[in-house]
Design an enzyme around this catalytic site. Sequence first.
Site, PDB file in Angstrom:
ATOM      1  N   HIS A   1       0.815  -1.211   0.000  1.00 61.37           N
ATOM      2  CA  HIS A   1       0.000   0.000   0.000  1.00 61.37           C
ATOM      3  C   HIS A   1       0.854   1.269   0.000  1.00 61.37           C
ATOM      4  O   HIS A   1       0.331   2.365  -0.284  1.00 61.37           O
ATOM      5  CB  HIS A   1      -0.960   0.006   1.199  1.00 61.37           C
ATOM      6  CG  HIS A   1      -2.312   0.577   0.862  1.00 61.37           C
ATOM      7  ND1 HIS A   1      -2.481   1.682   0.056  1.00 61.37           N
ATOM      8  CD2 HIS A   1      -3.566   0.190   1.215  1.00 61.37           C
ATOM      9  CE1 HIS A   1      -3.765   1.958  -0.057  1.00 61.37           C
ATOM     10  NE2 HIS A   1      -4.445   1.059   0.619  1.00 61.37           N
TER      11      HIS A   1
ATOM     12  N   ASP B   1      -1.944   2.129  -4.729  1.00 56.78           N
ATOM     13  CA  ASP B   1      -3.228   2.426  -4.102  1.00 56.78           C
ATOM     14  C   ASP B   1      -4.276   1.390  -4.521  1.00 56.78           C
ATOM     15  O   ASP B   1      -4.123   0.710  -5.545  1.00 56.78           O
ATOM     16  CB  ASP B   1      -3.698   3.825  -4.493  1.00 56.78           C
ATOM     17  CG  ASP B   1      -2.825   4.910  -3.873  1.00 56.78           C
ATOM     18  OD1 ASP B   1      -2.229   4.655  -2.811  1.00 56.78           O
ATOM     19  OD2 ASP B   1      -2.731   6.007  -4.460  1.00 56.78           O
TER      20      ASP B   1
END
Length: 350
Positions: free
Chosen positions: A339, A343
């Site tokens: 992450h 995204d």
Amino acid sequence: MEKGNLAKWCKKEGDQVEPGDILAEVETDKATVDFEMQEDGYVAKLLVEEGAQDIALGELVAILVEDEDDIAAFKDYKPESSSNAPQETPKAPEPATPTPEPAKTPKPTPAPKASSKPITQPKKSSPAQAFVSSAPASLNYEDIPLTQVRKIIASRLSESKETIPHYYVTVDAEVDRLLELRSMLNNHSESKISVNDMIIKASSLASKKVPQANSSWQGDYIRQYTNVDVSVAVSTEGGLITPIIREANSKGLETISAEMKDLAARARENKLKPEEFQGGTFSVSNLGMFGVAHFSAIINPPQACILAVGGSQQRVLPTEEEGEYRTANVISFTLSSDHRVVDGAEAAIW
């Protein structure tokens, strides 16, 4: 790689060696590789026994000479051991032994009594220790020594789960048209193309369209790669290894298929060269051949993504007409992403 194990000597003292001869088998942090000679000579002395572990990079393990007559000179040779460490140890107790002060400290004896209370705390956890110690009396087991490869797998995957913020995106895809295309291609292909070959190719093209998935976290910046080098998980007796299809985005299916068969075969024989399994910008792990329907894979650092592929399953699906159904072959794909780099929306687009 900072340390390695010497698995096997392929030559003995006195043997002649030539360029291309294998001197030893060495366990690196990824696989067992052959140490190949680059020059002519004779093995004068072997300084490390077979099975030696945690040999530091650059440590002297053997002596080679150009002339056979020079072998005798190293018959009783032993490497010099540094004596710096033992000389430093006696200096440590000197400042730590002020004789006048201990004589003045009989009063602080309650302090050790106070500190002895925390020492009793581990005793409260002794039931677990007692169970472990009593286990051998009731259980039959075997302790398996860790290979260098297994140590690295444990270390890197633990580091991955501890430091990389994983998240997972799953999609079920109908693959009937893919299977039809594969059948058509194999009618004209010299190398039989597998579903996994097609997934490798598709992954590389998707990673070109979504370059965030073909990137790596570098601490102060994100490195985005131009070509897609796909690491493909292969199970071997020694553990998991990931040979790489370099620039998969620019190769055809037949080329990928031929390379993958060669790499997988040599991986299982511990014949891969380091450059064939070190690196990679994206990973694919397929457990479909084992009947696994769905799983989530652990990211291979410093990569940002790994695709987990399940097996093809026939499912009953509704049609556009109410009350009517059809069957289709479906594969479950799960993308594990870092992450910090990728995204959620980018993973979904990929």
